[in-house]
Design an enzyme around this catalytic site. Structure first.
Site, short mmCIF file in Angstrom:
data_model
loop_
_atom_site.label_atom_id
_atom_site.label_comp_id
_atom_site.label_asym_id
_atom_site.label_seq_id
_atom_site.Cartn_x
_atom_site.Cartn_y
_atom_site.Cartn_z
N GLU A 435 69.09 29.48 56.27
CA GLU A 435 68.49 30.79 56.41
C GLU A 435 67.12 30.84 55.76
O GLU A 435 66.93 30.32 54.67
CB GLU A 435 69.39 31.86 55.76
N ASP A 508 72.31 30.55 50.30
CA ASP A 508 72.30 30.74 48.85
C ASP A 508 73.65 31.21 48.34
O ASP A 508 74.44 31.78 49.08
CB ASP A 508 71.22 31.76 48.47
N ASP A 510 74.34 33.67 46.72
CA ASP A 510 74.27 35.08 46.33
C ASP A 510 74.79 35.98 47.45
O ASP A 510 75.35 35.50 48.43
CB ASP A 510 72.82 35.45 45.94
N ASP A 512 73.23 37.82 49.72
CA ASP A 512 72.62 37.63 51.04
C ASP A 512 73.16 36.37 51.70
O ASP A 512 73.42 36.35 52.90
CB ASP A 512 71.09 37.53 50.93
#
Ligand code: 1YM
Length: 648
Positions: A435, A508, A510, A512
């Site tokens: 991404e 990632d 996280d 997102d």
């Protein structure tokens, strides 16, 4: 060898190969726990509870037990109590030991043990008990039977207290408490969520059985009583409520039947969703890969819907609804019970008994036709829904053809979002789905271009939940992915044409990142399911921390590993300074770092995505993206800390 009967007496029968296992004893379990409980990670830890609970549920299936309680105690030991007959305590003739001791100390093959029991129970008669004992630092059993309380204690599979009468009682039942062995398990903390979900599922599958789930750990105290008189009917209602899909007819359709020593029950309801959700079980065991029971159901459903539509003149003579059309929006639970379930497939989660296909198909063909004839308004709504699905599918085909012509899908022209690899043998090729452009940049520079391709995804992905297939084909975000994988999509998906056998989602660690992972998994689950079924989809595991001491640099993938490496780098010297920094995201790593930590097959770690992961992703997705506001609000409230930044 001898079989133990209900009354504790033994009968002679011929020694056979399946009992060689008996001779191995519990040491075999301690040496290779994975073979018996799957793993020694969190899933194996929870599996211990299911083994003990299964014995209590078998007792309920046999008609002797109405209530089971499961408690997570402080310190993460587990107590399971049932109000059945109590495990037999008589002395077994052959071994001269109480049956209770035999059940808990001898590893025995399924079905060979115990003469009684319900004809279509799990039929394992406590096979798991000795395995759990072998995996426990300590385990204690109390049996209430014959007016007395019998107690016995074990440690790591060995008896530490012989069976002793410790008092009197006015009821019957079995109580087991065990502490998983910290020497064996990497993970020792029980998840209330996980156990609760499993117990709820079991309560739905065994109508009328009361299961009480309790967390008694300090600060986490909670308890829930689950008992569903409606069984799998209530399961369907619960799922639709939970997903926020609106039923298009009021009552859940329930069908059941049995033949010889097998029985099948099915509960179903159509909703306004565009997706189908069929959840199947064999002997109360979830079969995420489906199998003969699902096949029988699908075949009969398609047959009945088409026949009914023609009969009621709701379909024209040349109209033909496909299986997918007939299942759009359907929520369905299939539960079968049979004496000797054969589990097949990659994860032994697919039912192989072909006689069950006929049973389920016969039950559904007869009962569903009757139901629709008695409820013509439901029949009409179902046919109309399936016709709409059929029209949407035709539109999707058109869209796909036009996309093909416009963009050269047929000629296999790749998008500029793909940096392909040189290798052409799919079994050697990997594609990283990355991404954002900065991470993609690092990945392109860091990769080994001989066998690693990089596809960059950007921006907001399409909401798959709200779109029918015709919108998916033409979508500019998904299109490069579909072309790159080369195997088509939906009904046309052909795994033989797949260009990479490792599809690695690199996002990632996280919110997102987990968002994009969820989106992709949902898309694969809905439109390219064989990718997941074949185990081709992975999630890259990027490191969380970078530790530096002088010129030595190491990375850590978890907090525990960070602490361990930090201690190692200090080498027992507290004055040495180790610099610890947190990786903020993949985009921050330079190409070399990314290669070393996340992409190099020699050093990286990958997590294979299972069908279970995909189903959870699908569920999260439906709740987050679906039309209904209420379940979404509830979900967000419950998971608030994970979704702070999630853009919905
Ligand atoms: C909390 C765990 O294990 N309950 C339990 C186990 C058994 C029985 C009853 C039982 C079974 C039978 C006859 C039979 C088991 N018995 C055996 C064996 N709860 C829990 N409740 N009488 C009682 O199957 O015939 C194994 S498990 F083999 F000894 F009969």
């Amino acid at each position: 060898m001898s079989d133990l009967l209900e009354n504790g007496t033994a009968t002679q029968h011929e020694y056979n190969a399946s009992e060689i296992q008996v001779l191995e004893g519990l040491e075999a379990v301690r040496k290779r726990p994975g073979m018996y409980i799957g793993s020694t990670s969190a899933s194996g830890l929870h599996h211990l509870v299911y083994e003990i609970v299964d014995n209590a549920i078998d007792e309920a299936l046999a008609g002797y037990c109405t209530e089971i309680s499961v408690t997570i105690n402080p310190g993460n030991s587990i107590t399971v109590v049932d109000n059945g007959r109590g495990i037999p305590v008589d002395i077994q003739a052959q071994t001269g030991k109480p049956a209770l001791e035999v059940v808990y100390t001898i590893l025995h093959a399924g079905g060979k043990f115990g003469g009684g029991g319900y004809k279509v129970s799990g039929g394992l008669h406590g096979v798991g008990a000795s395995v759990v004992n072998a995996c426990s630092e300590w385990l204690e059993v109390r049996v209430h039977k014959n007016g007395q309380i019998y107690e016995m204690k074990f440690s790591r599979g060995k008896v530490t207290q012989a069976m002793t009468v410790i008092g009197e009682t006015d009821h019957t039942g079995t109580e087991v408490t065990f502490q998983p062995d910290p020497e064996m398990f990497e993970e020792l903390e029980y998840s209330y969520e996980t156990l609760h979900r499993r117990m709820r599922e079991q309560a739905f599958l065994n109508a009328g059985l009361k299961i009480i789930m309790t967390d008694a750990r300090p600060g986490q105290e909670q308890t829930e009583e689950m008992c569903y008189e409606g069984g799998i009917r209530e399961f369907v209602t619960f799922i639709n409520d939970d997903r926020g899909t609106e039923p298009i007819h009021p009552q859940v359709i329930y069908m059941a039947g049995e033949k010889e020593d097998a029985m099948a029950e099915i509960a179903m309801q159509y909703t306004d969703s565009y997706n189908e959700l069929i959840v199947s079980f064999a002997n109360n065991i979830h079969t995420p890969e489906g199998g003969m029971h699902e096949e029988g159901f699908k075949r009969a459903l398609t047959g009945v819907i088409n026949a009914y539509g023609k009969k009621m003149k709701l379909l024209k003579d040349d109209d033909k609804l496909s299986g997918d059309d007939c299942r759009e929006g359907l929520t369905c639970i299939i539960s079968v019970k049979l004496t000797e379930a054969q589990f097949e497939g990659q994860t032994k989660a697919k039912l192989g008994n072909s006689e069950i296909r006929t049973l389920v198909s016969n039950v559904v063909t007869k009962a569903l036709m009757e139901f629709l004839e008695e409820n013509p308004s439901v029949g009409k709504a179902v046919i109309e829904k399936a016709l709409l699905a059929s029209q949407a599918r035709a539109a999707a085909r058109k869209a796909r053809d036009s996309v093909r012509r416009k963009t050269g899908l047929e000629s296999g022209q790749m998008s500029d979002k793909l940096q392909d690899c040189n290798e052409r043998d799919p079994s050697l090729c990997e594609i990283y789905i990355v991404e954002g452009d900065s991470s993609a940049g690092s990945a392109i520079q860091g990769r080994d271009s001989r066998f690693q391709a990089i596809l960059s995804m950007w921006g907001k992905m399409l909401n798959v939940e709200k779109a029918r297939a015709d919108k998916i084909y033409g979508n500019d975000k998904l299109y490069p992915l579909i072309v790159a994988l080369g195997a088509g999509i939906g009904e046309e998906f052909n795994i033989e044409k797949l260009r990479y056998h490792k599809i690695i989602i690199m996002a990632d660690a996280d919110v997102d990142g987990s968002h994009i992972r969820t989106l992709l998994l949902t898309f694969f689950f809905r439109y390219m399911r064989p990718l997941i079924e074949n185990g081709y989809v992975y999630s890259a595991v990027p490191p969380l921390y970078k530790l530096t001491r002088g010129r030595t640099t190491r990375v850590a993938y978890s907090d525990e590993q960070r602490d361990a490496i930090s201690a190692e780098l200090r080498g027992g010297n507290p004055n040495i300074k180790v610099d610890i920094s947190r990786f903020k995201g993949l985009g921050e790593m330079d190409p070399h770092e990314l290669w070393e930590t996340t992409m190099d097959p020699e050093q990286r770690s990958l997590r294979r995505i299972t069908l279970g992961d995909a189903i959870s992703a699908d569920k999260i997705f439906s709740v987050l993206m679906g039309e209904e506001v209420e379940p979404r609000r509830r979900w967000i409230e419950k998971n608030a800390r994970y979704v702070e930044n999630l853009d919905i």
